[in-house]
Write an enzyme that holds these catalytic residues in place. Structure first.
Site, PDB file in Angstrom:
ATOM      1  N   THR A  47       1.826   7.917   0.229  1.00  0.00           N
ATOM      2  CA  THR A  47       2.575   9.003  -0.405  1.00  0.00           C
ATOM      3  C   THR A  47       1.765   9.539  -1.578  1.00  0.00           C
ATOM      4  OG1 THR A  47       4.623   7.873   0.222  1.00  0.00           O
ATOM      5  CG2 THR A  47       4.775   9.599  -1.471  1.00  0.00           C
ATOM      6  N   LYS A  85       0.784  -1.234   0.000  1.00  0.00           N
ATOM      7  CA  LYS A  85       0.000   0.000   0.000  1.00  0.00           C
ATOM      8  C   LYS A  85       0.817   1.286   0.000  1.00  0.00           C
ATOM      9  CE  LYS A  85      -2.754   1.121   3.452  1.00  0.00           C
ATOM     10  NZ  LYS A  85      -2.479   2.577   3.603  1.00  0.00           N
ATOM     11  N   ASP A  86       2.125   1.220   0.163  1.00  0.00           N
ATOM     12  CA  ASP A  86       2.935   2.441   0.110  1.00  0.00           C
ATOM     13  C   ASP A  86       4.197   2.203  -0.715  1.00  0.00           C
ATOM     14  OD1 ASP A  86       3.528   5.108   0.605  1.00  0.00           O
ATOM     15  OD2 ASP A  86       4.686   4.653   2.400  1.00  0.00           O
ATOM     16  N   LEU A  87       4.032   1.543  -1.851  1.00  0.00           N
ATOM     17  CA  LEU A  87       5.182   1.307  -2.725  1.00  0.00           C
ATOM     18  C   LEU A  87       5.592   2.602  -3.414  1.00  0.00           C
ATOM     19  CD1 LEU A  87       3.918  -2.042  -4.219  1.00  0.00           C
ATOM     20  CD2 LEU A  87       5.935  -1.782  -2.758  1.00  0.00           C
ATOM     21  N   ASN A 134      10.970   3.027  -1.120  1.00  0.00           N
ATOM     22  CA  ASN A 134      10.660   1.795  -0.396  1.00  0.00           C
ATOM     23  C   ASN A 134      11.080   0.542  -1.172  1.00  0.00           C
ATOM     24  OD1 ASN A 134       9.697   2.892   1.950  1.00  0.00           O
ATOM     25  ND2 ASN A 134       7.540   2.816   1.354  1.00  0.00           N
TER      26      ASN A 134
END
Length: 241
Positions: free
Chosen positions: A136, A90-92, A96
């Site tokens: 992000t 969910k926050d690639l 990261n």
């Protein structure tokens, strides 16, 4: 706060169960009691040597297609395992994804920071009561922005953005403020790099970043399968090279 700690521990436990060479190994996790009713959650991860993909692109420019595929092949397989376990990162984003042992024959792209990962069948994966969401802005999926919907297609969307950016050196979605980013994602302003438009890879990436999640590849396994079928030696180089 107790609910936050409970969910943090549940998500950390889920992440720690993902065993794959392209996922950073979680060695320990928990919540420290620092006194005066102050509790500090923590995660201990393996030490990696290299630099994240964001730094790699800033310092070295776009990656050559065949090298990019060698890296993303492993990272997508790691997400395949994650999705099969019911976990969405969910926050690639480039920061990261860590290029471990860069420029060596055995370099690998390691997925890090599952700190806000979610079990996508978890009812708590929706917004909190205070209407806050995490992520992000430059890489948020439209369905998460609008409805806080979480599925493997969220990771597919983000990986599509990242792969395109890796090959061009330019973010697919560009805006001047967090709100402008959210509007751009939802309004279909995903711009596939010009040198890839009309190519087989361009077609795959276009599907990966569709606004409607139903029009994308359903999960990392499907995206990886589509990319595996391509002849990466024929993918054109970015004009930035």
């Amino acid at each position: 706060m107790a609910k936050f700690h409970e969910r943090f521990l549940r998500e950390a436990k889920l992440s720690a169960q993902i065993e794959h060479p392209n996922v950073v190994q979680i060695l320990d996790y928990g919540v420290l009691d620092l006194g005066q009713r102050y509790m500090q959650p923590f995660i201990v991860m393996e030490m990696l040597r290299g630099r994240d993909l964001e730094e790699e692109l800033l310092e070295g420019g776009p990656l050559e297609p065949e090298r990019a595929w060698r890296l993303f092949d492993g990272a997508l397989d790691a997400l395949r395992v994650s999705h099969e376990m019911g976990v969405v990162h969910k926050d690639l984003k480039p920061s990261n994804l860590f290029v471990s042992r860069g420029n060596e024959e055995n370099e690998r792209l390691v997925v890090v920071d599952f700190g806000i990962a979610r079990a996508y069948d978890d009812p708590d994966s929706k917004l909190t009561a205070t209407n806050q969401f995490t992520g992000t802005p430059a890489y948020l999926a439209p369905e998460y922005i609008e409805q806080q919907e979480i599925s493997p297609a969220v990771d597919v969307y983000q990986m599509g953005l990242i792969i395109a950016e890796t090959l061009s050196g330019t973010p697919v979605v560009q805006a001047s403020s967090p709100l402008s980013y959210l509007m751009a994602h939802c309004n279909g302003q995903q711009r596939i790099p010009d040198h890839l438009v009309g190519t087989p890879l361009g077609d795959v990436l276009t599907r990966a970043v569709q606004v409607d999640s139903a029009d994308r590849y359903p999960d990392a396994a499907a995206l990886r399968a589509a990319l595996t079928e391509l002849d990466w030696s024929l993918v054109p180089l970015s004009l930035i090279h």
